[in-house]
Motif scaffolding. Sequence first.
Motif, PDB file in Angstrom:
ATOM      1  N   MET A   1       0.186  -1.261  -0.128  1.00 44.93           N
ATOM      2  CA  MET A   1       0.163  -0.121   0.004  1.00 44.93           C
ATOM      3  C   MET A   1       0.848   1.261   0.005  1.00 44.93           C
ATOM      4  O   MET A   1       2.001   1.480   0.936  1.00 44.93           O
ATOM      5  CB  MET A   1      -0.768  -0.915   1.281  1.00 44.93           C
ATOM      6  CG  MET A   1      -1.746   1.257   1.248  1.00 44.93           C
ATOM      7  SD  MET A   1      -2.669   1.302   2.708  1.00 44.93           S
ATOM      8  CE  MET A   1      -2.052   0.465   3.967  1.00 44.93           C
ATOM      9  N   SER A   2       0.716   2.341  -1.077  1.00 44.80           N
ATOM     10  CA  SER A   2       1.509   3.200  -1.304  1.00 44.80           C
ATOM     11  C   SER A   2       0.149   4.707  -0.557  1.00 44.80           C
ATOM     12  O   SER A   2      -0.434   4.605  -1.400  1.00 44.80           O
ATOM     13  CB  SER A   2       2.089   3.465  -2.587  1.00 44.80           C
ATOM     14  OG  SER A   2       2.969   4.716  -2.603  1.00 44.80           O
TER      15      SER A   2
ATOM     16  N   PRO B   1      -3.709   7.903  -2.276  1.00 43.55           N
ATOM     17  CA  PRO B   1      -3.550   6.694  -2.283  1.00 43.55           C
ATOM     18  C   PRO B   1      -3.585   6.066  -3.595  1.00 43.55           C
ATOM     19  O   PRO B   1      -4.614   6.539  -4.406  1.00 43.55           O
ATOM     20  CB  PRO B   1      -5.186   6.098  -0.654  1.00 43.55           C
ATOM     21  CG  PRO B   1      -6.063   7.462  -1.467  1.00 43.55           C
ATOM     22  CD  PRO B   1      -4.920   8.713  -1.509  1.00 43.55           C
ATOM     23  N   LYS B   2      -3.025   5.185  -3.461  1.00 47.65           N
ATOM     24  CA  LYS B   2      -3.140   4.450  -5.287  1.00 47.65           C
ATOM     25  C   LYS B   2      -4.287   3.470  -5.781  1.00 47.65           C
ATOM     26  O   LYS B   2      -4.945   3.380  -6.698  1.00 47.65           O
ATOM     27  CB  LYS B   2      -1.936   4.170  -5.243  1.00 47.65           C
ATOM     28  CG  LYS B   2      -0.753   5.113  -5.791  1.00 47.65           C
ATOM     29  CD  LYS B   2       0.330   4.255  -5.771  1.00 47.65           C
ATOM     30  CE  LYS B   2       2.476   5.219  -6.154  1.00 47.65           C
ATOM     31  NZ  LYS B   2       1.850   6.393  -5.903  1.00 47.65           N
ATOM     32  N   GLU B   3      -4.110   3.146  -3.976  1.00 51.51           N
ATOM     33  CA  GLU B   3      -5.404   2.311  -4.222  1.00 51.51           C
ATOM     34  C   GLU B   3      -7.018   2.927  -3.935  1.00 51.51           C
ATOM     35  O   GLU B   3      -6.713   3.786  -3.015  1.00 51.51           O
ATOM     36  CB  GLU B   3      -5.602   1.279  -2.882  1.00 51.51           C
ATOM     37  CG  GLU B   3      -4.183   0.043  -3.956  1.00 51.51           C
ATOM     38  CD  GLU B   3      -3.103   0.807  -2.923  1.00 51.51           C
ATOM     39  OE1 GLU B   3      -3.387   1.399  -1.820  1.00 51.51           O
ATOM     40  OE2 GLU B   3      -2.158   0.412  -3.631  1.00 51.51           O
ATOM     41  N   GLU B   4      -8.384   2.918  -4.948  1.00 47.21           N
ATOM     42  CA  GLU B   4      -9.489   2.996  -4.963  1.00 47.21           C
ATOM     43  C   GLU B   4     -10.351   2.776  -3.565  1.00 47.21           C
ATOM     44  O   GLU B   4     -11.139   3.612  -2.300  1.00 47.21           O
ATOM     45  CB  GLU B   4     -10.392   3.158  -6.089  1.00 47.21           C
ATOM     46  CG  GLU B   4     -10.757   3.877  -7.611  1.00 47.21           C
ATOM     47  CD  GLU B   4     -11.475   3.111  -8.247  1.00 47.21           C
ATOM     48  OE1 GLU B   4     -12.478   3.380  -8.145  1.00 47.21           O
ATOM     49  OE2 GLU B   4     -10.577   4.109  -9.026  1.00 47.21           O
ATOM     50  N   ASP B   5     -10.173   1.343  -2.925  1.00 44.35           N
ATOM     51  CA  ASP B   5     -10.413   0.795  -1.683  1.00 44.35           C
ATOM     52  C   ASP B   5      -9.921   1.476  -0.498  1.00 44.35           C
ATOM     53  O   ASP B   5     -10.845   2.043   0.361  1.00 44.35           O
ATOM     54  CB  ASP B   5     -10.152  -0.457  -1.373  1.00 44.35           C
ATOM     55  CG  ASP B   5     -11.211  -1.369  -2.537  1.00 44.35           C
ATOM     56  OD1 ASP B   5     -12.125  -1.298  -2.840  1.00 44.35           O
ATOM     57  OD2 ASP B   5     -11.333  -2.431  -3.053  1.00 44.35           O
ATOM     58  N   ARG B   6      -9.223   2.076  -0.542  1.00 45.32           N
ATOM     59  CA  ARG B   6      -7.789   2.319   0.508  1.00 45.32           C
ATOM     60  C   ARG B   6      -8.795   3.869   0.394  1.00 45.32           C
ATOM     61  O   ARG B   6      -8.578   4.971   1.189  1.00 45.32           O
ATOM     62  CB  ARG B   6      -6.813   2.581  -0.080  1.00 45.32           C
ATOM     63  CG  ARG B   6      -5.598   3.429   1.402  1.00 45.32           C
ATOM     64  CD  ARG B   6      -6.157   2.422   3.085  1.00 45.32           C
ATOM     65  NE  ARG B   6      -5.092   3.134   3.670  1.00 45.32           N
ATOM     66  CZ  ARG B   6      -4.945   3.485   4.844  1.00 45.32           C
ATOM     67  NH1 ARG B   6      -6.823   3.258   5.050  1.00 45.32           N
ATOM     68  NH2 ARG B   6      -4.681   4.022   6.204  1.00 45.32           N
TER      69      ARG B   6
ATOM     70  N   ARG C   1     -11.771   5.443   0.006  1.00 48.69           N
ATOM     71  CA  ARG C   1     -12.348   4.932   0.070  1.00 48.69           C
ATOM     72  C   ARG C   1     -12.684   5.176   2.354  1.00 48.69           C
ATOM     73  O   ARG C   1     -13.756   5.658   2.406  1.00 48.69           O
ATOM     74  CB  ARG C   1     -13.727   4.296  -0.022  1.00 48.69           C
ATOM     75  CG  ARG C   1     -14.506   3.974  -1.388  1.00 48.69           C
ATOM     76  CD  ARG C   1     -14.901   2.960  -2.002  1.00 48.69           C
ATOM     77  NE  ARG C   1     -15.567   3.795  -3.935  1.00 48.69           N
ATOM     78  CZ  ARG C   1     -14.840   3.103  -4.743  1.00 48.69           C
ATOM     79  NH1 ARG C   1     -13.231   2.367  -4.645  1.00 48.69           N
ATOM     80  NH2 ARG C   1     -14.967   3.185  -6.047  1.00 48.69           N
TER      81      ARG C   1
ATOM     82  N   VAL D   1      -7.330   9.707  -5.617  1.00 51.95           N
ATOM     83  CA  VAL D   1      -6.601   8.315  -6.435  1.00 51.95           C
ATOM     84  C   VAL D   1      -5.932   9.571  -7.568  1.00 51.95           C
ATOM     85  O   VAL D   1      -6.520   9.502  -7.983  1.00 51.95           O
ATOM     86  CB  VAL D   1      -7.127   7.745  -6.349  1.00 51.95           C
ATOM     87  CG1 VAL D   1      -6.933   6.594  -7.708  1.00 51.95           C
ATOM     88  CG2 VAL D   1      -7.960   7.384  -5.002  1.00 51.95           C
TER      89      VAL D   1
END
Length: 139
Positions: free
Chosen positions: A1-2, A90-95, A97, A137
Amino acid sequence: MSISLNPYLFFDGNTREAVHFYEKVLGGKVMGIMTYGDMPADPNNPLTDDMKDRVMHAHLKVGDADLMFSDTYAGMPYQPGNTIQIAIHPKEEDRAREIFAALEDGGQVIIPLHKTAWSPLYGMVQDKFGITFNVNVPG
């Protein structure tokens, strides 16, 4: 995770002047300036000529640091001295959210998370301590 963070400075119509001032003072390099008028037109919310010229987003690189800037949108409150927000990338959409939901708890959503022309997921939220965060993102 970044994840990365940077300050986001807000102004009331003089962002372009501020960006070039800090570029000179700090020895930075302007990476880009985008106005509200550069974005696709929204027939439900037409922009005034003044709004079209306001800076929606500017990026100044100073060494390894990123400073971001924006003019307030018409009707948004502006109080000198209370003009810095934190941008979270955050690079991830879930993160994104998860972070947004945690900041929203006891706080207030200013702009709900949604897809934009520059990001698959962007939103603005003020947390329970009164700090405003832009969750973005990278596109």
